[in-house]
Scaffold this motif. Sequence first.
Motif, PDB file in Angstrom:
ATOM      1  N   ALA A 286      17.863  31.415  21.514  1.00  0.00           N
ATOM      2  CA  ALA A 286      19.137  30.903  22.023  1.00  0.00           C
ATOM      3  C   ALA A 286      19.310  31.100  23.520  1.00  0.00           C
ATOM      4  O   ALA A 286      19.827  30.220  24.215  1.00  0.00           O
ATOM      5  N   LEU A 287      18.914  32.247  24.040  1.00  0.00           N
ATOM      6  CA  LEU A 287      19.152  32.542  25.446  1.00  0.00           C
ATOM      7  C   LEU A 287      17.938  32.253  26.320  1.00  0.00           C
ATOM      8  O   LEU A 287      17.960  32.489  27.531  1.00  0.00           O
ATOM      9  N   ASP A 288      16.885  31.725  25.714  1.00  0.00           N
ATOM     10  CA  ASP A 288      15.717  31.227  26.438  1.00  0.00           C
ATOM     11  C   ASP A 288      15.686  29.701  26.395  1.00  0.00           C
ATOM     12  O   ASP A 288      14.830  29.080  27.000  1.00  0.00           O
TER      13      ASP A 288
ATOM     14  N   LEU B 144      21.443  26.675  24.809  1.00  0.00           N
ATOM     15  CA  LEU B 144      21.828  27.520  23.702  1.00  0.00           C
ATOM     16  C   LEU B 144      21.551  26.894  22.333  1.00  0.00           C
ATOM     17  O   LEU B 144      22.467  26.517  21.597  1.00  0.00           O
ATOM     18  N   PRO B 145      20.275  26.783  21.973  1.00  0.00           N
ATOM     19  CA  PRO B 145      19.929  26.290  20.631  1.00  0.00           C
ATOM     20  C   PRO B 145      20.342  27.309  19.578  1.00  0.00           C
ATOM     21  O   PRO B 145      19.793  28.401  19.503  1.00  0.00           O
ATOM     22  N   ALA B 146      21.340  26.956  18.753  1.00  0.00           N
ATOM     23  CA  ALA B 146      21.983  27.940  17.886  1.00  0.00           C
ATOM     24  C   ALA B 146      21.501  27.896  16.443  1.00  0.00           C
ATOM     25  O   ALA B 146      21.486  28.915  15.768  1.00  0.00           O
ATOM     26  N   ASP B 147      21.156  26.725  15.943  1.00  0.00           N
ATOM     27  CA  ASP B 147      20.688  26.604  14.558  1.00  0.00           C
ATOM     28  C   ASP B 147      19.415  25.787  14.551  1.00  0.00           C
ATOM     29  O   ASP B 147      19.164  24.970  15.452  1.00  0.00           O
ATOM     30  N   LEU B 148      18.618  25.997  13.499  1.00  0.00           N
ATOM     31  CA  LEU B 148      17.320  25.336  13.363  1.00  0.00           C
ATOM     32  C   LEU B 148      17.144  24.942  11.911  1.00  0.00           C
ATOM     33  O   LEU B 148      17.261  25.788  11.020  1.00  0.00           O
ATOM     34  N   ARG B 149      16.882  23.662  11.662  1.00  0.00           N
ATOM     35  CA  ARG B 149      16.710  23.154  10.302  1.00  0.00           C
ATOM     36  C   ARG B 149      15.443  22.311  10.212  1.00  0.00           C
ATOM     37  O   ARG B 149      14.903  21.865  11.231  1.00  0.00           O
ATOM     38  N   GLN B 150      14.996  22.061   8.984  1.00  0.00           N
ATOM     39  CA  GLN B 150      13.755  21.345   8.741  1.00  0.00           C
ATOM     40  C   GLN B 150      13.991  20.109   7.887  1.00  0.00           C
ATOM     41  O   GLN B 150      14.914  20.074   7.072  1.00  0.00           O
ATOM     42  N   SER B 151      13.128  19.106   8.046  1.00  0.00           N
ATOM     43  CA  SER B 151      13.131  17.958   7.143  1.00  0.00           C
ATOM     44  C   SER B 151      12.286  18.304   5.922  1.00  0.00           C
ATOM     45  O   SER B 151      11.337  19.097   6.009  1.00  0.00           O
TER      46      SER B 151
END
Length: 405
Positions: free
Chosen positions: A266-268, A293-300
Motif C-alpha cells: 500500500a505505501l510502496d 495506495l493499492p488497498a485491496d487485491l482480488r483475482q479472476s
Amino acid sequence: MVVPRFRTPALLGLALAILAAPAATRAETCLSPYVKRLDRPEKYLYVFCVDADAQENDFVITVDVDRASPSFGTIIHRLDLGSKGNETHHWGFTDDRTRIWAGGLFSSRIWILDVATDPAAPRVERVLDGVSAETGLSGPHTYYALPGRMLISFLGAADGGLPAALAEFTNDGEFIRRIDQPEEAPYGYDVAVKPELNRMVSSSFTPKRNYGKPFAEMSLDDFGDELVVWDFKSRTPLQVIEAGLAPLEVRWSLKPENDYGFTNCALDHSIYLFKGKGDGSYEAKKVADTAALPADLRQSPDDRYLYVSCFGGDEIQQWDVSDPERPVLASTVVPCVQPNMMHVTSDGKRMYVTNSLLSTLDRSGNFCVRLVHVGPDGMKVDPFFDVDLTGFETGPARGHDMLLN
C-alpha cells in the motif's frame, strides 16, 4: 436431448469428464480453499458497516443481488450488532459456510453470525468480548477458515503495540492456541494457505497505536514490510522475506502446481510477486507500479487477472498476470471516490465495490456499494447499481468488507 455417439473410448472419456467437471460458478476466489463454494449465482451481498461518526451501533446489511429479483440492488435487511465504535472491518465464512466470523479493529470484539437459518437475514449467534484477554492480541483482521476451525491474523498485541500474531479458534468460538510471529517480523495483517505445497504466507501492516490515529499523524516508521513463509501443518515460520512498505493482501496463484503469489504494497504503491525458488526458499520482487495506495487485491477465477483498488488514486486496475513476472495493465475503471474492498463473483463477470478503508484514512463521506461488469474488453461500471450508504436513519455508514451468498 440427443446423445452423441463416440467412435473411441478416449472421446467418450473426454466427454464424460467435461460433463462431470464442476461448473464455473464454483470458482470463487480470495476465500480460504477450505470454504464450501457456492453452486449457483449469488443472491445476497453482505456488507460490514461502521457507523460513520461512531455514535450509533455498527451493523450488517444484506443487499439483494439476485438479478431475477424485483428488489435487485436494494437493501433488504439490516442487522444491528449491539455496540458502537468497533471499527468493523473484515470477516470470513466458516468452512461449512453456515457462519461468518466478523470483527472490529478498535474493540477487538468478534461476532459469530448465523447465515444458514435465513441467508437473507443474518443473526448474531455469539459475541466474543474477551478475545484480547484470551489471546494477548488486538485488531483481529483476517478470518481464514480451516477444517472445523477459524485462523485469525491480528494486527498487534493486546496493548495496541507489537508483536502481532495468529490465533486459532473452533468454529463455535472456543480459543485453541496462539501462533507467534518470528521475532524479526513483528507486524501482521493477512494470511493465506497453499494446501498443495503445505505453505502459508502472512503479511504486514501496523498496530492500533498507529492505525488508530488520523493518517497525517501516523508514523511511516511503524509499518511492516515483511512477508513470512510458514510450514502450514506445523504452523512454523520458515523464512522472512522483504517486500514493499505495508504488504497487505496475500493471493496465491489459483493453479495447484504454481508456487507463487502476489501482494499489494500500500505505501510502496506496487504489486510484489513472491515465488518459490525450487530449493524450498522464497524470494519477493516488485513486478508493477500501481496508482496511489493499492488497498485491496482480488483475482479472476481463471487466474489470469489481478484487480487492484487504488484507494488514493480513485481507480481500480485490472492487471494481466499471465506472465507473473511481467504484469500488463489491461484496463482501469473509476467506480467511485476512494474505492477499496472488491468482491469478484464466481463466474468472474461481476465485481462489487465498497469505498471505506478506515475511519482514520477515509477522505470522503460519500459511501456506497457499486457494481463493475468484467468482460473481454475490460471493466465497466454499472450505471444503475448504486447502493447509497449515506441515507440511514442513523446517518452515513462506512461500508467495508463484503461476502456473497
